[in-house]
Design an enzyme around this catalytic site. Structure first.
Site, PDB file in Angstrom:
ATOM      1  N   CYS A   2     -18.632   8.603   0.452  1.00  0.00           N
ATOM      2  CA  CYS A   2     -17.955   7.779   1.441  1.00  0.00           C
ATOM      3  C   CYS A   2     -16.489   8.161   1.423  1.00  0.00           C
ATOM      4  O   CYS A   2     -16.062   8.915   0.552  1.00  0.00           O
ATOM      5  CB  CYS A   2     -18.090   6.310   1.067  1.00  0.00           C
ATOM      6  SG  CYS A   2     -19.796   5.843   0.731  1.00  0.00           S
ATOM      7  N   LYS A 583     -20.349  15.005   6.868  1.00  0.00           N
ATOM      8  CA  LYS A 583     -19.844  16.377   6.831  1.00  0.00           C
ATOM      9  C   LYS A 583     -19.805  16.921   5.409  1.00  0.00           C
ATOM     10  O   LYS A 583     -20.070  18.081   5.176  1.00  0.00           O
ATOM     11  CB  LYS A 583     -18.436  16.388   7.438  1.00  0.00           C
ATOM     12  CG  LYS A 583     -17.773  17.740   7.475  1.00  0.00           C
ATOM     13  CD  LYS A 583     -18.307  18.563   8.621  1.00  0.00           C
ATOM     14  CE  LYS A 583     -17.745  19.956   8.656  1.00  0.00           C
ATOM     15  NZ  LYS A 583     -18.701  20.876   9.313  1.00  0.00           N
TER      16      LYS A 583
HETATM   17  C1  F6R Z   1     -25.167  21.980   8.655  1.00  0.00           C
HETATM   18  C2  F6R Z   1     -24.157  21.742   7.636  1.00  0.00           C
HETATM   19  C3  F6R Z   1     -24.600  21.534   6.231  1.00  0.00           C
HETATM   20  C4  F6R Z   1     -23.561  22.123   5.255  1.00  0.00           C
HETATM   21  C5  F6R Z   1     -23.947  21.804   3.807  1.00  0.00           C
HETATM   22  C6  F6R Z   1     -22.989  22.420   2.817  1.00  0.00           C
HETATM   23  O1  F6R Z   1     -24.592  22.169   9.906  1.00  0.00           O
HETATM   24  O2  F6R Z   1     -22.999  21.682   7.927  1.00  0.00           O
HETATM   25  O3  F6R Z   1     -25.857  22.068   5.996  1.00  0.00           O
HETATM   26  O4  F6R Z   1     -23.497  23.496   5.450  1.00  0.00           O
HETATM   27  O5  F6R Z   1     -23.977  20.419   3.624  1.00  0.00           O
HETATM   28  O6  F6R Z   1     -21.687  21.983   3.014  1.00  0.00           O
HETATM   29  P1  F6R Z   1     -20.450  22.764   2.442  1.00  0.00           P
HETATM   30  O7  F6R Z   1     -20.377  24.068   3.148  1.00  0.00           O
HETATM   31  O8  F6R Z   1     -19.275  21.889   2.722  1.00  0.00           O
HETATM   32  O9  F6R Z   1     -20.706  22.942   0.976  1.00  0.00           O
END
Ligand code: F6R
Length: 588
Positions: A2, A583
């Site tokens: 969060c 995200k």
């Molecule tokens: C899909 C997406 C997620 C991220 C994953 C890893 O569009 O964005 O699958 O790629 O949660 O996130 P990071 O790259 O921030 O480690």
């Protein structure tokens, strides 16, 4: 997982919280809330839904000098107003916001219930709020220290106490927390992006603080005051806005060529000799979701161009699997946010096995960056939309640059320059895909097929479409369809066929035609237009502009991202905030 923000200021507390929450919304957006405090009173407002709804609901508390806010991604307890934070403890004496997971909350709940405490939410966080009132220490910081000593798991906590000074009490273990203080404003947040420009503090695990106007006092868990150095201010992640675009996702797809230019520029500052010095003989590329797909593409580059044994592994699998790694292994961690919990845990495991650690991240001050021997910036600029787009392209292109540089190619960046010139193509792709999306938006399921690097593009295209359109999508190596999945092909089932390698054209085409003969409808994305005699096989064909073959995958993903975007919009969904997602996935 969060976002939390706290502020102490003589004016505009509410505004600071709302502005901050918008910036940490990438950490979750199921529900949102704020607690305002003047000396005596605490006023809590929370809603299921987005910040604008909270803004409409929340009136100003007169004399408000302190506020804490929270944007939630539900882990324990359903998504509803009751489970939203801030969470109130017994008699509303303490109010807290919490990011993380209290792993022993069941045990704590039983103990607290035995003491006669009543839980009003289904959250693990409520145990923290209740524990805070259980003792009557002379100083509230002692309540906090006593409380966190009962907790197992991860937490960043900001807490305020009724009828007490205008202070915020904060603690951190495994979940990020930062603090900022000047003579006008004191702030706490999950991400320093929320702060005004200036040096700030980064909490370490096991540190707690009392934040006051003009001062932050840090303690260790023995209650002893500790001195902390500030982190030097560096222009943090730029704060992005949507500009004239309707959604961040569309803006970010259009920003890809510019992002690739920045990547190339920044990559040229990397000292490749330092990477060569690591003397590795095998490579593991580790990430989650889209970043894992970049790893798959990177592994192909390592094997193809350097003939090095390279393997991509999901971080969540690497954590618990028996992978053979040692001091001759180069572990490459790929993460846009640099804060993904599984990737961090995988990195820590690789460190204990003495592997060399290189990471690609988009956030220079992130946990993954700070834990790595060498960091290569993804340089994509802020990515706000939940679905990763330009960061994926930069990750793949960055891995290509790395492999080419290690190979000793003299003008290795020139091929990528060609891709950067393709800005105008994005508009053409958009127009094509807006049309194509009409057809796909009606479907219940979609298949994507390709071979080698095109299979990776198929995986990423399928993830993007399912993530923001909620259509069931599967990606397969073209040759695998006939080994089972072809039984799912019915009349008019869409099959998106990706071909960027002329040596594989016929093989992939054969698999596609097998699916067509079972009633499937074929949609082609290819490095060349199909022959006239083949045209009748396809509902739709898109030929890609000419760039060096290994980089065609950076181009072929663009129309697939635009397809997903258009389908999502046609279905009346918000592509920037798909359901159930966040995200940055900072919990296991
Ligand atoms: C899909 C997406 C997620 C991220 C994953 C890893 O569009 O964005 O699958 O790629 O949660 O996130 P990071 O790259 O921030 O480690």
């Amino acid at each position: 997982m969060c976002g939390i923000v706290g502020v102490i200021s003589d004016e505009d507390c509410q505004k600071y919280i709302f502005d901050g929450l918008k910036l940490v919304q990438y950490r979750g957006y199921d529900s949102v809330g704020i607690c305002q405090k003047n000396n005596d009173t605490l006023k809590v407002d929370k809603v299921k839904g987005l910040i604008d709804k909270l803004v409409c609901k929340t009136s100003n508390l007169e004399g408000c000098k302190v506020a804490i806010g929270h944007t939630r991604w539900a882990t324990h307890g359903s998504v509803c107003e009751e489970n939203a934070h801030p969470i109130e403890g017994k008699d509303k004496e303490w109010v807290i916001v919490h990011n993380g997971i209290v792993e022993n909350y069941q045990q704590l709940m039983c103990n607290l219930q035995r003491e006669g405490e009543v839980f009003k939410t289904q959250t693990d966080s409520e145990s923290i709020a209740l524990l805070l009132s259980l003792n009557n220490f002379d100083d509230p910081i002692k309540n906090l220290i006593w409380t966190i000593k009962q907790l197992k798991g991860s937490y960043a906590i900001c807490a305020v106490k009724k009828e007490s000074n205008n202070y915020i009490y904060a603690a951190k273990n495994k979940s990020p927390l930062y603090a900022f203080c000047n003579d006008k404003i004191t702030m706490l947040a999950s991400d320093p992006i929320c702060f005004p420009d200036g040096d700030y503090y980064k909490f370490e695990d096991g540190e707690v603080c009392v934040a006051k106007k003009g001062e932050i006092v840090f303690y260790n868990l023995n209650g002893v005051v500790i001195e902390k150095q500030k982190q030097k201010f560096q222009p943090i992640r730029e704060k992005a806005d949507k500009g004239d675009y309707e959604h961040y996702m569309l803006k970010e797809i259009y920003e890809t060529p510019e992002a690739l230019k920045n990547l190339t520029k920044n990559f040229l500052n990397i000292d490749i000799k330092n990477i060569k010095k690591l003397k590795f003989s095998n490579v593991k590329l580790i990430g989650c979701g889209t970043a894992y797909h970049s790893c798959l593409m990177g592994a192909i580059y390592f094997r193809k161009f350097l003939k090095i044994d390279a393997e991509a592994i999901y971080a969540s699998e690497f954590r618990y699997g028996d992978y053979v790694i040692g001091s001759k292994t180069l572990c490459i961690f790929v993460s846009q946010s640099g804060e993904t919990a599984d990737t961090i845990a995988a990195l820590l495991k690789a460190k204990t096995k003495k592997a060399k650690i290189l990471s690609f991240t988009n956030v220079p001050y992130s946990t993954i960056s700070s834990l790595s021997n060498i960091v290569i910036p993804i340089s994509a600029g802020p990515e706000i939309a939940v679905a990763s787009t330009k960061a994926y392209s930069c990750q793949v292109a960055g891995l290509y640059l790395l492999v080419m540089a290690l190979k000793g190619e003299k003008h290795y960046y020139k091929a990528l320059k060609q891709v950067c010139e393709l800005a105008n193509e994005t508009e053409k792709f958009f127009i094509n895909m807006a049309d194509f999306a009409q057809d796909i938006a009606q479907k219940q399921k979609v298949f994507f097929i390709g071979k080698d690097s095109d299979y990776v593009t198929a995986l990423e295209g399928a993830l993007k479409l399912k993530e923001i359109s909620y259509i069931n999508c599967s990606a397969l190596p073209a040759g695998e369809l006939k080994h089972g999945t072809i039984s799912l092909i019915e009349s008019k089932t869409p099959i998106i066929v990706i071909i960027t390698n002329k040596n594989l054209y016929e093989k992939v085409m054969n698999s596609a035609l097998e699916a067509k003969s079972r009633g499937g409808k074929l949609y082609l994305i290819s490095y060349k237009p199909p022959e006239i005699c083949e045209l009748e096989n396809f509902e739709f064909c898109l030929s890609l502009p000419k760039v060096a073959q290994p980089l065609l995958c950076v181009v072929s993903i663009l129309p697939l991202q635009l397809l997903s975007y258009n389908v999502s919009v046609l279905k009346g969904l918000d592509p920037d905030k798909p359901r159930n997602l966040a995200k940055s996935v900072t919990v296991e």
